[in-house]
Motif scaffolding. Sequence first.
Motif, mmCIF file in Angstrom:
data_model
loop_
_atom_site.group_PDB
_atom_site.id
_atom_site.type_symbol
_atom_site.label_atom_id
_atom_site.label_comp_id
_atom_site.label_asym_id
_atom_site.label_seq_id
_atom_site.Cartn_x
_atom_site.Cartn_y
_atom_site.Cartn_z
ATOM 1 N N PHE A 51 92.031 43.368 66.567
ATOM 2 C CA PHE A 51 92.878 42.403 67.270
ATOM 3 C C PHE A 51 93.937 43.124 68.100
ATOM 4 O O PHE A 51 94.283 42.690 69.211
ATOM 5 N N PHE A 52 94.459 44.235 67.572
ATOM 6 C CA PHE A 52 95.558 44.951 68.226
ATOM 7 C C PHE A 52 95.074 46.032 69.196
ATOM 8 O O PHE A 52 95.888 46.591 69.933
ATOM 9 N N CYS A 53 93.782 46.310 69.207
ATOM 10 C CA CYS A 53 93.232 47.357 70.089
ATOM 11 C C CYS A 53 92.942 46.814 71.479
ATOM 12 O O CYS A 53 91.868 47.053 72.056
ATOM 13 N N ARG A 54 93.891 46.068 72.007
ATOM 14 C CA ARG A 54 93.789 45.483 73.342
ATOM 15 C C ARG A 54 95.156 45.583 74.007
ATOM 16 O O ARG A 54 96.173 45.762 73.329
ATOM 17 N N PRO A 55 95.224 45.467 75.331
ATOM 18 C CA PRO A 55 96.509 45.577 76.020
ATOM 19 C C PRO A 55 97.538 44.562 75.521
ATOM 20 O O PRO A 55 97.193 43.447 75.119
ATOM 21 N N ALA A 56 98.795 44.951 75.580
ATOM 22 C CA ALA A 56 99.887 44.106 75.082
ATOM 23 C C ALA A 56 99.924 42.742 75.760
ATOM 24 O O ALA A 56 100.217 41.730 75.112
ATOM 25 N N GLU A 57 99.615 42.690 77.059
ATOM 26 C CA GLU A 57 99.672 41.417 77.773
ATOM 27 C C GLU A 57 98.542 40.465 77.357
ATOM 28 O O GLU A 57 98.584 39.267 77.656
ATOM 29 N N VAL A 58 97.547 40.989 76.646
ATOM 30 C CA VAL A 58 96.485 40.152 76.087
ATOM 31 C C VAL A 58 96.849 39.733 74.658
ATOM 32 O O VAL A 58 96.707 38.570 74.274
ATOM 33 N N VAL A 59 97.350 40.691 73.880
ATOM 34 C CA VAL A 59 97.712 40.418 72.488
ATOM 35 C C VAL A 59 98.933 39.506 72.392
ATOM 36 O O VAL A 59 98.994 38.625 71.521
ATOM 37 N N GLY A 60 99.909 39.700 73.295
ATOM 38 C CA GLY A 60 101.166 38.953 73.233
ATOM 39 C C GLY A 60 101.016 37.447 73.084
ATOM 40 O O GLY A 60 101.513 36.864 72.113
ATOM 41 N N PRO A 61 100.332 36.783 74.020
ATOM 42 C CA PRO A 61 100.191 35.323 73.882
ATOM 43 C C PRO A 61 99.349 34.913 72.686
ATOM 44 O O PRO A 61 99.551 33.851 72.112
ATOM 45 N N GLU A 62 98.403 35.773 72.276
ATOM 46 C CA GLU A 62 97.559 35.430 71.140
ATOM 47 C C GLU A 62 98.263 35.612 69.797
ATOM 48 O O GLU A 62 97.810 35.088 68.777
ATOM 49 N N LEU A 63 99.380 36.332 69.803
ATOM 50 C CA LEU A 63 100.167 36.471 68.575
ATOM 51 C C LEU A 63 101.017 35.232 68.310
ATOM 52 O O LEU A 63 101.429 34.993 67.170
ATOM 53 N N VAL A 64 101.307 34.462 69.351
ATOM 54 C CA VAL A 64 102.053 33.212 69.140
ATOM 55 C C VAL A 64 101.184 32.277 68.305
ATOM 56 O O VAL A 64 100.049 31.983 68.660
ATOM 57 N N GLY A 65 101.704 31.845 67.181
ATOM 58 C CA GLY A 65 100.927 31.020 66.261
ATOM 59 C C GLY A 65 100.428 31.787 65.055
ATOM 60 O O GLY A 65 100.091 31.191 64.022
ATOM 61 N N CYS A 66 100.375 33.126 65.160
ATOM 62 C CA CYS A 66 100.005 33.943 64.004
ATOM 63 C C CYS A 66 101.184 33.996 63.035
ATOM 64 O O CYS A 66 102.303 33.646 63.383
ATOM 65 N N ARG A 67 100.920 34.433 61.817
ATOM 66 C CA ARG A 67 101.966 34.446 60.811
ATOM 67 C C ARG A 67 102.444 35.859 60.491
ATOM 68 O O ARG A 67 101.633 36.793 60.429
ATOM 69 N N LEU A 68 103.750 35.994 60.316
ATOM 70 C CA LEU A 68 104.356 37.220 59.807
ATOM 71 C C LEU A 68 104.595 36.969 58.325
ATOM 72 O O LEU A 68 105.243 35.984 57.950
ATOM 73 N N VAL A 69 104.059 37.848 57.472
ATOM 74 C CA VAL A 69 104.095 37.631 56.025
ATOM 75 C C VAL A 69 104.685 38.857 55.330
ATOM 76 O O VAL A 69 104.353 39.993 55.669
ATOM 77 N N LYS A 70 105.554 38.614 54.337
ATOM 78 C CA LYS A 70 106.141 39.707 53.561
ATOM 79 C C LYS A 70 106.034 39.400 52.071
ATOM 80 O O LYS A 70 106.451 38.351 51.613
ATOM 81 N N ARG A 71 105.458 40.354 51.341
ATOM 82 C CA ARG A 71 105.397 40.213 49.887
ATOM 83 C C ARG A 71 106.720 40.699 49.311
ATOM 84 O O ARG A 71 107.120 41.839 49.524
ATOM 85 N N GLN A 72 107.393 39.831 48.588
ATOM 86 C CA GLN A 72 108.707 40.150 48.054
ATOM 87 C C GLN A 72 108.617 40.799 46.670
ATOM 88 O O GLN A 72 107.551 40.868 46.071
ATOM 89 N N ALA A 73 109.755 41.286 46.187
ATOM 90 C CA ALA A 73 109.782 42.030 44.929
ATOM 91 C C ALA A 73 109.255 41.216 43.755
ATOM 92 O O ALA A 73 108.664 41.765 42.820
ATOM 93 N N ASP A 74 109.440 39.899 43.772
ATOM 94 C CA ASP A 74 108.990 39.054 42.673
ATOM 95 C C ASP A 74 107.522 38.614 42.811
ATOM 96 O O ASP A 74 107.013 37.840 42.014
ATOM 97 N N GLY A 75 106.842 39.105 43.848
ATOM 98 C CA GLY A 75 105.448 38.766 44.075
ATOM 99 C C GLY A 75 105.236 37.574 44.983
ATOM 100 O O GLY A 75 104.129 37.341 45.459
ATOM 101 N N GLY A 76 106.286 36.821 45.247
ATOM 102 C CA GLY A 76 106.180 35.689 46.156
ATOM 103 C C GLY A 76 106.081 36.148 47.601
ATOM 104 O O GLY A 76 106.368 37.304 47.924
#
Length: 222
Positions: free
Chosen positions: A27-52
Motif C-alpha cells: 500500500f505504501f510502495c506508491r508515490p505520496a500523492e497517490v497514497v495521501g488521499p487513500e489514507l483518508v478513512g484508514c485507521r491509526l491504531v495504538k496498542r496501549q500498556a493495558d492491552g486495549g
Amino acid sequence: MKKVVVPATPIATQRIAKDFPALPLSFFCRPAEVVGPELVGCRLVKRQADGGLLWGVIVETEAYSQDDPACHGYRRRSPQNETLFGEPGRFYVYVSYGIHHCVNVVTDRADWANGVLLRAVALPDEPERIAAGPGLLARRFGLDRRDDSRPVTGEHDVWMAPRSDTFASQDLVTTTRIGISQGAATPWRWYLRSSRSVSRRARGDRMPPKAQCWAPSLESSS
C-alpha cells in the motif's frame, strides 16, 4: 504445581483487534500523492500498556516528495531526515518549530524522500477536535521521535489499518497544503468533507452541522 490463571481478553478488545488488521507494505510502495488521499478513512491504531487499543480514523493528510520545495528532503539528506529517504511503510516523526511532533508515513521507494503527513484524526467518543492538527494528533497518540523509523504495518505497537467498507462513498476535498512558503499552490492536501475534525477547511467550505457530519464507529474493515 501452582496453576497460573491468565485473564481473559475482554470481548470488546477482541472485536477491535479483529477489525483492525494492518495495511500491507505494498500500500505504501506508491508515490505520496497517490497514497495521501487513500489514507483518508484508514485507521491509526495504538496498542496501549493495558492491552486495549486506542484508534481513530484519519480525516486529513498532506503529501510531500523530494522534487517538491516544501519537502524536508528537497535540499539534502541528513541524519534528521534520513528516515524519509528509507524504506516505505515506516513512520517519519519530526519536531516542528521545536514545539510539537508531526507524524508522517514514508512512501514510494528507498533513496527518494517521499511521505504523507497525518494532519488530523477523528476518535470515537472523544472531543471532535482532540486530534485536529499534526501536533494534537501526535500528542493524543503519544507519538514522538522514539517512534521514528518504526514500521506502520503491524510489527510495532502503532500501525495503520484499512478503511471500513462503508467509507468508500465518502466525499474528499482536494486542496492546497498548510503552513509552507514554497510549493504552496500544489494541491496535495486531502480531507473528509463531512468531518468536523479537520484542522483547517478550504476557503468557502463550511464545517458541516453536527446533525449531518460523519463520525467514526466500530465498523468492521472486512
